[in-house]
Write a protein that holds these residues in place. Sequence first.
Motif, PDB file in Angstrom:
ATOM      1  N   LYS A   1      10.135  55.366   8.188  1.00 62.17           N
ATOM      2  CA  LYS A   1      11.072  56.297   8.674  1.00 62.17           C
ATOM      3  C   LYS A   1      10.181  57.529   9.068  1.00 62.17           C
ATOM      4  O   LYS A   1       9.311  57.989   8.398  1.00 62.17           O
ATOM      5  CB  LYS A   1      12.024  56.710   7.595  1.00 62.17           C
TER       6      LYS A   1
ATOM      7  N   LYS B   1       5.643  49.077   8.388  1.00 64.41           N
ATOM      8  CA  LYS B   1       6.249  48.460   7.102  1.00 64.41           C
ATOM      9  C   LYS B   1       5.835  49.344   5.936  1.00 64.41           C
ATOM     10  O   LYS B   1       4.745  49.630   5.912  1.00 64.41           O
ATOM     11  CB  LYS B   1       5.796  46.914   6.651  1.00 64.41           C
TER      12      LYS B   1
ATOM     13  N   LYS C   1      10.033  41.317   3.823  1.00 65.52           N
ATOM     14  CA  LYS C   1      10.865  41.976   3.041  1.00 65.52           C
ATOM     15  C   LYS C   1      10.767  43.491   2.770  1.00 65.52           C
ATOM     16  O   LYS C   1      11.465  44.222   2.172  1.00 65.52           O
ATOM     17  CB  LYS C   1      10.874  41.250   1.426  1.00 65.52           C
ATOM     18  N   TRP C   2       9.686  44.228   3.212  1.00 70.66           N
ATOM     19  CA  TRP C   2       9.405  45.376   3.212  1.00 70.66           C
ATOM     20  C   TRP C   2      10.456  46.139   4.283  1.00 70.66           C
ATOM     21  O   TRP C   2      10.493  45.617   5.294  1.00 70.66           O
ATOM     22  CB  TRP C   2       7.946  45.854   3.709  1.00 70.66           C
ATOM     23  N   GLN C   3      10.656  47.503   3.794  1.00 72.20           N
ATOM     24  CA  GLN C   3      11.538  48.112   5.143  1.00 72.20           C
ATOM     25  C   GLN C   3      10.708  48.868   6.096  1.00 72.20           C
ATOM     26  O   GLN C   3       9.299  48.811   5.850  1.00 72.20           O
ATOM     27  CB  GLN C   3      12.223  49.356   4.248  1.00 72.20           C
ATOM     28  N   ASN C   4      11.258  49.271   7.057  1.00 70.41           N
ATOM     29  CA  ASN C   4      10.507  49.997   8.250  1.00 70.41           C
ATOM     30  C   ASN C   4      10.306  51.236   7.633  1.00 70.41           C
ATOM     31  O   ASN C   4      11.213  51.796   6.790  1.00 70.41           O
ATOM     32  CB  ASN C   4      11.070  49.700   9.442  1.00 70.41           C
TER      33      ASN C   4
END
Length: 203
Positions: free
Chosen positions: A177, A131, A172-175
């Motif tokens: 990249k 995350k 709510k955190w993005q994965n």
Amino acid sequence: MRPMIAGAKSRQFTGKIIWPGKSTRHNNLYCAFRKKFEMRKAGECHIYLSADTYYNLYIDGSFINRGPVRAYETNYSYDDITLFLNKGIHQIAVLVHYIGKECATHRVASHAFFADIVTDEVIQGTDESYKAITIEAYHDTPQMISHFGFPEDVDMREFPEHWMKIDFDDSKWQNAKVISEVGKDCHLNLTARQLKLFNYVPL
């Protein structure tokens, strides 16, 4: 959790170079990364990691180390840390500061965070399962004179409270990249720094 002197030699990383999917600016950027991992039995946990430009490492909410040492991007350094952890689920949390502007103490390479966690002979490398966020609480500021980077300007009211602890909700955190393979572009000839951790005494 008890640190000891690490002793591994330079390694080929399994983990990839990761970064948040959306970056708000190209320099003086702070990012946070989180991932749970498991110890199937109590014992040694080896963490190999580096970042461009700096990282702060936390395990289960406790501060472990800041690094890496400054190095040319053609002979980049990483840290080799050994911890003794109990059986069960643990949390790695890393704050990365990418300076992004050249000055007397820093060269510009490319934003990066990469790590391998080795538990019970299982290697868990950085990938899209981490995350990640950019931390907007750190405000963009003008660079100090050419000999230095940026002053730290942070509004703690905007900071994600207890973000490094294991029970923090990062849903709510993005994965993260994956942006590159380790050792492929500019962070080359990786050199291990045998690291003895400081002893921090509460006052």
